[in-house]
Write a protein that holds these residues in place. Sequence first.
Motif, short mmCIF file in Angstrom:
data_model
loop_
_atom_site.label_atom_id
_atom_site.label_comp_id
_atom_site.label_asym_id
_atom_site.label_seq_id
_atom_site.Cartn_x
_atom_site.Cartn_y
_atom_site.Cartn_z
N PRO A 268 -5.03 -10.67 6.45
CA PRO A 268 -5.97 -10.46 5.34
C PRO A 268 -5.33 -9.73 4.17
O PRO A 268 -4.25 -9.13 4.28
CB PRO A 268 -7.06 -9.60 5.99
CG PRO A 268 -6.32 -8.81 7.02
CD PRO A 268 -5.26 -9.73 7.56
N PHE A 269 -6.01 -9.82 3.02
CA PHE A 269 -5.71 -8.96 1.89
C PHE A 269 -6.52 -7.68 2.05
O PHE A 269 -7.65 -7.71 2.54
CB PHE A 269 -6.11 -9.63 0.56
CG PHE A 269 -5.23 -10.78 0.16
CD1 PHE A 269 -3.97 -10.55 -0.39
CD2 PHE A 269 -5.66 -12.09 0.33
CE1 PHE A 269 -3.17 -11.62 -0.76
CE2 PHE A 269 -4.86 -13.16 -0.05
CZ PHE A 269 -3.60 -12.92 -0.59
N PHE A 270 -5.93 -6.58 1.61
CA PHE A 270 -6.63 -5.30 1.62
C PHE A 270 -6.79 -4.85 0.18
O PHE A 270 -5.80 -4.59 -0.52
CB PHE A 270 -5.84 -4.25 2.41
CG PHE A 270 -5.81 -4.52 3.89
CD1 PHE A 270 -6.65 -3.83 4.73
CD2 PHE A 270 -4.97 -5.49 4.42
CE1 PHE A 270 -6.64 -4.07 6.10
CE2 PHE A 270 -4.95 -5.74 5.76
CZ PHE A 270 -5.78 -5.03 6.62
N GLY A 271 -8.05 -4.77 -0.28
CA GLY A 271 -8.30 -4.39 -1.66
C GLY A 271 -8.76 -2.95 -1.76
O GLY A 271 -9.53 -2.47 -0.94
N PHE A 272 -8.31 -2.24 -2.80
CA PHE A 272 -8.64 -0.83 -3.02
C PHE A 272 -9.02 -0.63 -4.48
O PHE A 272 -8.50 -1.30 -5.38
CB PHE A 272 -7.45 0.08 -2.69
CG PHE A 272 -6.96 -0.03 -1.29
CD1 PHE A 272 -7.44 0.83 -0.32
CD2 PHE A 272 -6.03 -0.99 -0.94
CE1 PHE A 272 -6.98 0.74 0.99
CE2 PHE A 272 -5.56 -1.08 0.36
CZ PHE A 272 -6.04 -0.22 1.32
N ARG A 273 -9.92 0.33 -4.71
CA ARG A 273 -10.18 0.79 -6.07
C ARG A 273 -10.13 2.30 -6.03
O ARG A 273 -10.81 2.95 -5.26
CB ARG A 273 -11.54 0.32 -6.58
CG ARG A 273 -11.94 1.00 -7.90
CD ARG A 273 -13.11 0.32 -8.57
NE ARG A 273 -12.72 -0.97 -9.12
CZ ARG A 273 -12.07 -1.12 -10.27
NH1 ARG A 273 -11.71 -0.06 -10.96
NH2 ARG A 273 -11.76 -2.30 -10.71
N LEU A 282 -3.13 -4.80 -1.19
CA LEU A 282 -2.04 -4.58 -0.25
C LEU A 282 -2.08 -5.72 0.76
O LEU A 282 -3.14 -6.08 1.26
CB LEU A 282 -2.21 -3.23 0.47
CG LEU A 282 -1.29 -2.95 1.66
CD1 LEU A 282 0.15 -2.81 1.21
CD2 LEU A 282 -1.76 -1.70 2.40
N PHE A 283 -0.90 -6.32 1.08
CA PHE A 283 -0.87 -7.38 2.08
C PHE A 283 0.49 -7.40 2.76
O PHE A 283 1.48 -6.89 2.21
CB PHE A 283 -1.19 -8.75 1.45
CG PHE A 283 -0.23 -9.18 0.37
CD1 PHE A 283 0.93 -9.91 0.66
CD2 PHE A 283 -0.48 -8.84 -0.96
CE1 PHE A 283 1.79 -10.31 -0.35
CE2 PHE A 283 0.39 -9.22 -1.97
CZ PHE A 283 1.53 -9.96 -1.67
N GLU A 284 0.51 -7.98 3.95
CA GLU A 284 1.75 -8.11 4.71
C GLU A 284 2.47 -9.38 4.28
O GLU A 284 1.85 -10.45 4.20
CB GLU A 284 1.45 -8.15 6.22
CG GLU A 284 2.70 -8.17 7.08
CD GLU A 284 2.37 -8.16 8.56
OE1 GLU A 284 3.32 -8.29 9.36
OE2 GLU A 284 1.17 -8.05 8.90
N ARG A 339 -12.36 -3.04 0.28
CA ARG A 339 -12.83 -4.32 0.81
C ARG A 339 -11.67 -4.98 1.53
O ARG A 339 -10.55 -5.03 1.03
CB ARG A 339 -13.34 -5.23 -0.31
CG ARG A 339 -13.73 -6.63 0.18
CD ARG A 339 -14.48 -7.39 -0.86
NE ARG A 339 -15.75 -6.73 -1.17
CZ ARG A 339 -16.61 -7.21 -2.06
NH1 ARG A 339 -16.36 -8.31 -2.70
NH2 ARG A 339 -17.73 -6.56 -2.29
N ILE A 340 -11.94 -5.49 2.71
CA ILE A 340 -10.93 -6.18 3.50
C ILE A 340 -11.39 -7.62 3.67
O ILE A 340 -12.49 -7.87 4.12
CB ILE A 340 -10.74 -5.51 4.87
CG1 ILE A 340 -10.35 -4.04 4.69
CG2 ILE A 340 -9.70 -6.25 5.69
CD1 ILE A 340 -10.26 -3.29 5.98
N SER A 341 -10.58 -8.57 3.28
CA SER A 341 -10.99 -9.96 3.35
C SER A 341 -9.76 -10.85 3.33
O SER A 341 -8.71 -10.48 2.80
CB SER A 341 -11.92 -10.32 2.18
OG SER A 341 -12.21 -11.70 2.16
#
Length: 351
Positions: A268-273, A282-284, A339-341
């Motif tokens: 998944p993509f890891f989104g931050f604000r 952030l992603f692998e 948000r993680i998606s």
Amino acid sequence: MTAARIFAAVDASGAIRFVGDVPGGSACGCFCAVCGSPLVARKGDINVWHFAHEAQQERVECLVGAMNLLRRVAADYLRSLPRLVLPKYRRDVSRVLQTRRASETVEWDAQPVAVDWLEAGAQDAPIARLKLDTDAFADLSVEISDSPPVLRYPPADNHIGSIVFWSTVPVDSDLRKEIYARQHVHRWGRMVWLHQPDSYGLIADAQARLDAAGLAEERQLAEQARRDRERLERWHAENSKRPPPPAPARTEQLHLPPWARHKKANRPFFGFRFSGYGAWVLFEMEDGRAAIRQLDGKDRWFDLVKAPGAVFDSGLDVLVVPSFTIGQSILRGPLEATRISSDFADILQLR
């Protein structure tokens, strides 16, 4: 406590004599109940009053003989009662089922209608045979010990009950005189059932109920296993006839920006604000490293990059760090939303 000295003896007539009931020295004319040797009553001001052999041949068996004399005192006390009153008999019946341990407690009342008194012999020998109002018989014995009596072995005769009059060992002061010993037995003695014949069939009925419950549970579990097995067989039969589902089209890959296409598949993509730092993702990566990218177009790399090994890749336009864990530590701050998606569109909503 356990008496460690001879506190009682017998006189020439065979009567029980306690050390406090006789004059000191050898004037009492007392003998050891086991070996028959003459005894001396030692009644000093320092040591515990006790009898000692004149020849000083103290033996463990003689101490046991004194305790047996105390059993005779308890037996005489029971004989003096106008009637013997027995407690209810309780028995736990159990059966180990497949999922649990089931048990029942049965009890009933049984009182003596006749008592045949016997001579108090060895420590385990009964002192009376009781005829109960249940038409059963039970042996009555006496036990003087600091531990309650228990049935250590199955009864030799299952048709004969066993009940014990049990009392703790008196303290030294209560072993000086016979009247003190009697008072101790009267205060602390109680009847303890070890075994009683199942005259009313209550134990057998309880065991039959538990056995029936065990059989019913076994049948229920077997039926449940059969239904589960049939469902599994149907599922295999239905799915073996279906063509394999088509591979999902990677439409998402067509809409990803170039830098996001380096994400490792099925990750998944890891989104931050962050407050004051905008939105980040952030992603692998495919090679096991992690990538960090700012989403709102404002370069703030130098404010966040503090971990060793973090390098900005101008070709990919991302900050590359050695591992995903390091990427998380870099993006640690006053988090407002996360948000993680696996859907990149959801990440973009953080902007």
